[in-house]
Design a protein around this motif. Sequence first.
Motif, PDB file in Angstrom:
ATOM      1  N   TYR A  37       3.929  22.011  54.416  1.00  0.00           N
ATOM      2  CA  TYR A  37       4.792  20.969  54.999  1.00  0.00           C
ATOM      3  C   TYR A  37       4.203  19.578  54.740  1.00  0.00           C
ATOM      4  O   TYR A  37       4.919  18.627  54.460  1.00  0.00           O
ATOM      5  N   HIS A  38       2.890  19.498  54.859  1.00  0.00           N
ATOM      6  CA  HIS A  38       2.222  18.216  54.614  1.00  0.00           C
ATOM      7  C   HIS A  38       2.481  17.756  53.173  1.00  0.00           C
ATOM      8  O   HIS A  38       2.801  16.591  52.920  1.00  0.00           O
ATOM      9  N   CYS A  39       2.371  18.707  52.232  1.00  0.00           N
ATOM     10  CA  CYS A  39       2.609  18.371  50.817  1.00  0.00           C
ATOM     11  C   CYS A  39       4.050  17.894  50.622  1.00  0.00           C
ATOM     12  O   CYS A  39       4.301  16.914  49.908  1.00  0.00           O
ATOM     13  N   ALA A  40       4.992  18.582  51.258  1.00  0.00           N
ATOM     14  CA  ALA A  40       6.413  18.214  51.116  1.00  0.00           C
ATOM     15  C   ALA A  40       6.649  16.805  51.668  1.00  0.00           C
ATOM     16  O   ALA A  40       7.408  16.012  51.100  1.00  0.00           O
ATOM     17  N   MET A  41       5.985  16.509  52.755  1.00  0.00           N
ATOM     18  CA  MET A  41       6.099  15.192  53.380  1.00  0.00           C
ATOM     19  C   MET A  41       5.590  14.100  52.425  1.00  0.00           C
ATOM     20  O   MET A  41       6.208  13.052  52.264  1.00  0.00           O
ATOM     21  N   LEU A  42       4.452  14.397  51.768  1.00  0.00           N
ATOM     22  CA  LEU A  42       3.887  13.440  50.813  1.00  0.00           C
ATOM     23  C   LEU A  42       4.819  13.246  49.616  1.00  0.00           C
ATOM     24  O   LEU A  42       4.999  12.131  49.130  1.00  0.00           O
ATOM     25  N   GLU A  43       5.407  14.352  49.142  1.00  0.00           N
ATOM     26  CA  GLU A  43       6.353  14.280  48.009  1.00  0.00           C
ATOM     27  C   GLU A  43       7.520  13.359  48.374  1.00  0.00           C
ATOM     28  O   GLU A  43       7.945  12.526  47.584  1.00  0.00           O
ATOM     29  N   MET A  44       8.053  13.558  49.565  1.00  0.00           N
ATOM     30  CA  MET A  44       9.208  12.767  50.009  1.00  0.00           C
ATOM     31  C   MET A  44       8.822  11.294  50.143  1.00  0.00           C
ATOM     32  O   MET A  44       9.578  10.408  49.748  1.00  0.00           O
ATOM     33  N   LYS A  47       8.797   9.817  46.724  1.00  0.00           N
ATOM     34  CA  LYS A  47      10.162   9.595  46.216  1.00  0.00           C
ATOM     35  C   LYS A  47      10.723   8.285  46.782  1.00  0.00           C
ATOM     36  O   LYS A  47      11.343   7.502  46.072  1.00  0.00           O
ATOM     37  N   LEU A  48      10.500   8.067  48.076  1.00  0.00           N
ATOM     38  CA  LEU A  48      11.035   6.869  48.725  1.00  0.00           C
ATOM     39  C   LEU A  48      10.333   5.607  48.215  1.00  0.00           C
ATOM     40  O   LEU A  48      10.976   4.577  47.997  1.00  0.00           O
ATOM     41  N   ASN A  49       9.023   5.702  48.021  1.00  0.00           N
ATOM     42  CA  ASN A  49       8.284   4.545  47.495  1.00  0.00           C
ATOM     43  C   ASN A  49       8.745   4.190  46.086  1.00  0.00           C
ATOM     44  O   ASN A  49       8.831   3.020  45.736  1.00  0.00           O
ATOM     45  N   VAL A  50       9.050   5.215  45.302  1.00  0.00           N
ATOM     46  CA  VAL A  50       9.545   4.970  43.933  1.00  0.00           C
ATOM     47  C   VAL A  50      10.881   4.239  43.996  1.00  0.00           C
ATOM     48  O   VAL A  50      11.098   3.234  43.308  1.00  0.00           O
ATOM     49  N   LEU A  51      11.789   4.712  44.849  1.00  0.00           N
ATOM     50  CA  LEU A  51      13.100   4.066  44.989  1.00  0.00           C
ATOM     51  C   LEU A  51      12.941   2.619  45.449  1.00  0.00           C
ATOM     52  O   LEU A  51      13.620   1.713  44.972  1.00  0.00           O
ATOM     53  N   ASN A  52      12.015   2.408  46.375  1.00  0.00           N
ATOM     54  CA  ASN A  52      11.777   1.059  46.905  1.00  0.00           C
ATOM     55  C   ASN A  52      11.308   0.113  45.805  1.00  0.00           C
ATOM     56  O   ASN A  52      11.788  -1.001  45.677  1.00  0.00           O
ATOM     57  N   LYS A  53      10.373   0.622  44.996  1.00  0.00           N
ATOM     58  CA  LYS A  53       9.823  -0.212  43.910  1.00  0.00           C
ATOM     59  C   LYS A  53      10.902  -0.543  42.882  1.00  0.00           C
ATOM     60  O   LYS A  53      11.011  -1.674  42.432  1.00  0.00           O
TER      61      LYS A  53
END
Length: 224
Positions: A37-44, A47-53
């Motif tokens: 779950y921790h890994c999935a949280m980091l992946e998400m 993804k959000l940081n990429v969209l933000n950038k």
Amino acid sequence: MWNKEQDMQELDSMLSQLPREILQEKLNKVREIMTYYHCAMLEMETKLNVLNKQFALQNERNPIESIKTRLKSMPSIREKLIRRGIEPDIDNIESNIYDVAGVRVICSFVDDIYMLADCLCQQDDIKVIEKKDYIKAPKPNGYRSLHLIVEIPIFLHKEKRMMKVEVQLRTIAMEFWANLEHKLRYKKGLSEEQEKKIGEGLSECAEISASLDEKMYNIRNMIL
Ligand code: 0O2
């Protein structure tokens, strides 16, 4: 607690009451699943940081103010299973509790919320399980946010595993309201009349915060 990694000691102390022979096996299972779950949280979060950038590159502003993450605590997972009439066993977590991994995205404006949610939902490695729009249809107490339950892959040594993550998207004003409401909700010893008055007050504040969001959105559009 949002923004705080789960302390595994809490799990260890809970499970320490089990017979020795099954304790180790259970502990390993819990560690394994919570790590996934921790890994999935980091992946998400990535993804959000990429969209933000990318958005900032094109539009010279960031749609995301901040991102908070949390893993649901074991007592809270247990309480939710019991509340739903499900045996509080490790094997029942994945198929019944969808918000073990939580990512909260605080956005600048309401339209940023829908833009980000659409971008996420269109990614071909994401499977949307559930969408709850508490912005278009706020909860009776005034709570507003957009909730997504999605499945995203994590790539392990020898396998790919789909994990569920809850993504909550809200504006700064919605976050401000929800945080204070959460704190006030747990104030004990209030009379029925006080509770009613507080509920009305919070509901009024939710309206004010919604109109603040709208005003800010209009000002931004005037500037743009
Ligand atoms: P935490 O600390 O965020 O983990 P549930 O209510 O969990 O049994 P469901 O369908 O999962 O059932 O709930 P829902 O409505 O989709 O959203 C649950 C989460 O949204 C909550 O998680 C809160 O984070 C947030 N939330 C929902 N309603 C309110 C509200 O009225 N006030 C505030 N402040 N937050 C809310 P948890 O598990 O309660 O807490």
